[in-house]
Design a protein around this motif. Structure first.
Motif, PDB file in Angstrom:
ATOM      1  N   SER A  17      47.876  56.218  15.246  1.00 32.20           N
ATOM      2  CA  SER A  17      46.527  56.390  15.776  1.00 32.20           C
ATOM      3  C   SER A  17      46.067  55.075  16.385  1.00 32.20           C
ATOM      4  CB  SER A  17      45.560  56.841  14.681  1.00 32.20           C
ATOM      5  OG  SER A  17      45.479  55.861  13.658  1.00 32.20           O
ATOM      6  N   LEU A  18      45.136  55.180  17.287  1.00 30.00           N
ATOM      7  CA  LEU A  18      44.569  54.006  17.913  1.00 30.00           C
ATOM      8  C   LEU A  18      43.708  53.278  16.891  1.00 30.00           C
ATOM      9  CD1 LEU A  18      44.541  52.636  20.681  1.00 30.00           C
ATOM     10  CD2 LEU A  18      42.534  54.004  21.244  1.00 30.00           C
ATOM     11  N   GLY A  19      43.904  51.966  16.756  1.00 24.41           N
ATOM     12  CA  GLY A  19      43.203  51.197  15.738  1.00 24.41           C
ATOM     13  C   GLY A  19      41.910  50.565  16.207  1.00 24.41           C
ATOM     14  N   GLY A  20      41.542  50.773  17.446  1.00 25.89           N
ATOM     15  CA  GLY A  20      40.322  50.191  18.002  1.00 25.89           C
ATOM     16  C   GLY A  20      40.234  50.541  19.468  1.00 25.89           C
ATOM     17  N   VAL A  21      39.428  49.808  20.184  1.00 20.36           N
ATOM     18  CA  VAL A  21      39.262  50.077  21.609  1.00 20.36           C
ATOM     19  C   VAL A  21      40.443  49.510  22.395  1.00 20.36           C
ATOM     20  CG1 VAL A  21      36.747  50.128  21.478  1.00 20.36           C
ATOM     21  CG2 VAL A  21      37.912  47.985  21.999  1.00 20.36           C
ATOM     22  N   VAL A  22      40.728  50.145  23.510  1.00 17.15           N
ATOM     23  CA  VAL A  22      41.750  49.650  24.436  1.00 17.15           C
ATOM     24  C   VAL A  22      41.076  48.615  25.321  1.00 17.15           C
ATOM     25  CG1 VAL A  22      43.305  50.259  26.308  1.00 17.15           C
ATOM     26  CG2 VAL A  22      42.971  51.847  24.399  1.00 17.15           C
ATOM     27  N   ASP A  23      41.652  47.412  25.355  1.00 13.83           N
ATOM     28  CA  ASP A  23      41.145  46.337  26.199  1.00 13.83           C
ATOM     29  C   ASP A  23      42.067  46.260  27.409  1.00 13.83           C
ATOM     30  OD1 ASP A  23      39.792  44.104  27.142  1.00 13.83           O
ATOM     31  OD2 ASP A  23      40.848  42.709  25.839  1.00 13.83           O
ATOM     32  N   ALA A  24      41.512  46.417  28.600  1.00 17.31           N
ATOM     33  CA  ALA A  24      42.356  46.467  29.788  1.00 17.31           C
ATOM     34  C   ALA A  24      41.735  45.721  30.958  1.00 17.31           C
ATOM     35  CB  ALA A  24      42.598  47.926  30.174  1.00 17.31           C
ATOM     36  N   HIS A  25      42.598  45.189  31.784  1.00 13.23           N
ATOM     37  CA  HIS A  25      42.204  44.640  33.077  1.00 13.23           C
ATOM     38  C   HIS A  25      43.415  44.705  33.999  1.00 13.23           C
ATOM     39  CE1 HIS A  25      44.371  40.801  32.570  1.00 13.23           C
ATOM     40  NE2 HIS A  25      43.968  40.857  31.315  1.00 13.23           N
ATOM     41  N   HIS A  26      43.145  44.782  35.271  1.00 10.39           N
ATOM     42  CA  HIS A  26      44.189  44.926  36.275  1.00 10.39           C
ATOM     43  C   HIS A  26      45.143  46.042  35.859  1.00 10.39           C
ATOM     44  CE1 HIS A  26      42.464  40.947  37.051  1.00 10.39           C
ATOM     45  NE2 HIS A  26      42.759  41.208  38.317  1.00 10.39           N
ATOM     46  N   ASN A  27      46.403  45.733  35.667  1.00  7.66           N
ATOM     47  CA  ASN A  27      47.388  46.755  35.278  1.00  7.66           C
ATOM     48  C   ASN A  27      47.926  46.512  33.873  1.00  7.66           C
ATOM     49  OD1 ASN A  27      48.823  44.418  35.957  1.00  7.66           O
ATOM     50  ND2 ASN A  27      50.600  45.557  36.652  1.00  7.66           N
ATOM     51  N   ILE A  28      47.103  45.897  33.019  1.00  7.57           N
ATOM     52  CA  ILE A  28      47.538  45.510  31.675  1.00  7.57           C
ATOM     53  C   ILE A  28      46.546  46.047  30.646  1.00  7.57           C
ATOM     54  CG2 ILE A  28      48.046  43.562  30.139  1.00  7.57           C
ATOM     55  CD1 ILE A  28      48.483  41.902  32.732  1.00  7.57           C
ATOM     56  N   ALA A  29      47.090  46.563  29.555  1.00  5.09           N
ATOM     57  CA  ALA A  29      46.243  47.023  28.445  1.00  5.09           C
ATOM     58  C   ALA A  29      46.776  46.456  27.144  1.00  5.09           C
ATOM     59  CB  ALA A  29      46.247  48.554  28.369  1.00  5.09           C
ATOM     60  N   ARG A  30      45.876  46.130  26.241  1.00  3.96           N
ATOM     61  CA  ARG A  30      46.267  45.734  24.889  1.00  3.96           C
ATOM     62  C   ARG A  30      45.514  46.617  23.917  1.00  3.96           C
ATOM     63  NH1 ARG A  30      43.201  40.234  22.983  1.00  3.96           N
ATOM     64  NH2 ARG A  30      41.156  40.838  23.714  1.00  3.96           N
ATOM     65  N   PHE A  31      46.205  46.952  22.829  1.00  6.94           N
ATOM     66  CA  PHE A  31      45.579  47.852  21.860  1.00  6.94           C
ATOM     67  C   PHE A  31      46.254  47.698  20.510  1.00  6.94           C
ATOM     68  CE2 PHE A  31      48.880  50.016  24.175  1.00  6.94           C
ATOM     69  CZ  PHE A  31      49.617  50.685  23.206  1.00  6.94           C
ATOM     70  N   THR A  32      45.480  47.944  19.470  1.00 12.03           N
ATOM     71  CA  THR A  32      45.988  47.953  18.103  1.00 12.03           C
ATOM     72  C   THR A  32      46.229  49.398  17.719  1.00 12.03           C
ATOM     73  OG1 THR A  32      44.772  45.953  17.542  1.00 12.03           O
ATOM     74  CG2 THR A  32      45.448  47.353  15.706  1.00 12.03           C
ATOM     75  N   TRP A  33      47.318  49.624  16.995  1.00 13.90           N
ATOM     76  CA  TRP A  33      47.635  50.966  16.507  1.00 13.90           C
ATOM     77  C   TRP A  33      47.878  50.917  15.006  1.00 13.90           C
ATOM     78  CZ3 TRP A  33      52.296  50.635  14.224  1.00 13.90           C
ATOM     79  CH2 TRP A  33      53.207  49.692  14.710  1.00 13.90           C
ATOM     80  N   HIS A  34      47.670  52.051  14.380  1.00 13.42           N
ATOM     81  CA  HIS A  34      47.907  52.211  12.939  1.00 13.42           C
ATOM     82  C   HIS A  34      48.949  53.300  12.739  1.00 13.42           C
ATOM     83  CE1 HIS A  34      43.532  50.767  12.025  1.00 13.42           C
ATOM     84  NE2 HIS A  34      44.318  49.795  12.429  1.00 13.42           N
ATOM     85  N   LEU A  35      49.740  53.153  11.698  1.00 12.47           N
ATOM     86  CA  LEU A  35      50.687  54.187  11.279  1.00 12.47           C
ATOM     87  C   LEU A  35      50.457  54.428   9.800  1.00 12.47           C
ATOM     88  CD1 LEU A  35      53.164  56.037  11.734  1.00 12.47           C
ATOM     89  CD2 LEU A  35      54.599  54.054  11.167  1.00 12.47           C
TER      90      LEU A  35
END
Length: 122
Positions: A67-85
């Motif tokens: 599951s997604l662990g928070g908001v997706v932070d994105a700019h240009h063609n790049i995204a960073r995100f935390t996930w949980h299992l």
């Protein structure tokens, strides 16, 4: 960047899909055929390589969901995100952080993964 958020959600959904044919179809939608995936435990190039990695993770952590662990932070063609299992609705067993790079076709061309919380023995 709602489109980026949707792409990340669909990418994580592929990690949860246990039917191989359905998972491969989902990966084809969100991932370039020659995409590169690298984390501390594996480095693969191609959708097929990531599909095999996902199948192995599902075998090791059966019954757990990403599951997604928070908001997706994105700019240009790049995204960073935390996930949980972990078990659905419960404390995650594994927590990670990914950076995804999109190709010109809008699909993910590279994922760089980091593991923040991992159970002992993994």
């Amino acid at each position: 960047m709602s489109d980026m958020n949707e792409l990340v959600q669909r990418y994580l959904a592929a990690w949860n899909e246990t039917d191989a044919a359905a998972r491969q179809a989902m990966l084809a939608e969100v991932l370039a055929e020659d995409a590169v995936y690298t984390d501390p435990l594996v480095a693969v190039q191609s959708r097929d390589g990531l599909d095999a990695t996902i199948a192995a993770v599902q075998g090791q952590f059966g019954g757990l969901v990403f599951s997604l662990g928070g908001v997706v932070d994105a700019h240009h063609n790049i995204a960073r995100f935390t996930w949980h299992l972990g078990p659905e609705g419960a404390e995650p067993v594994v927590i990670g952080f990914d950076v995804a790079v999109l190709g010109e076709d809008g699909r993910i061309s590279q994922v760089l993964g980091f593991l923040d919380k991992v159970p002992a023995g993994v």
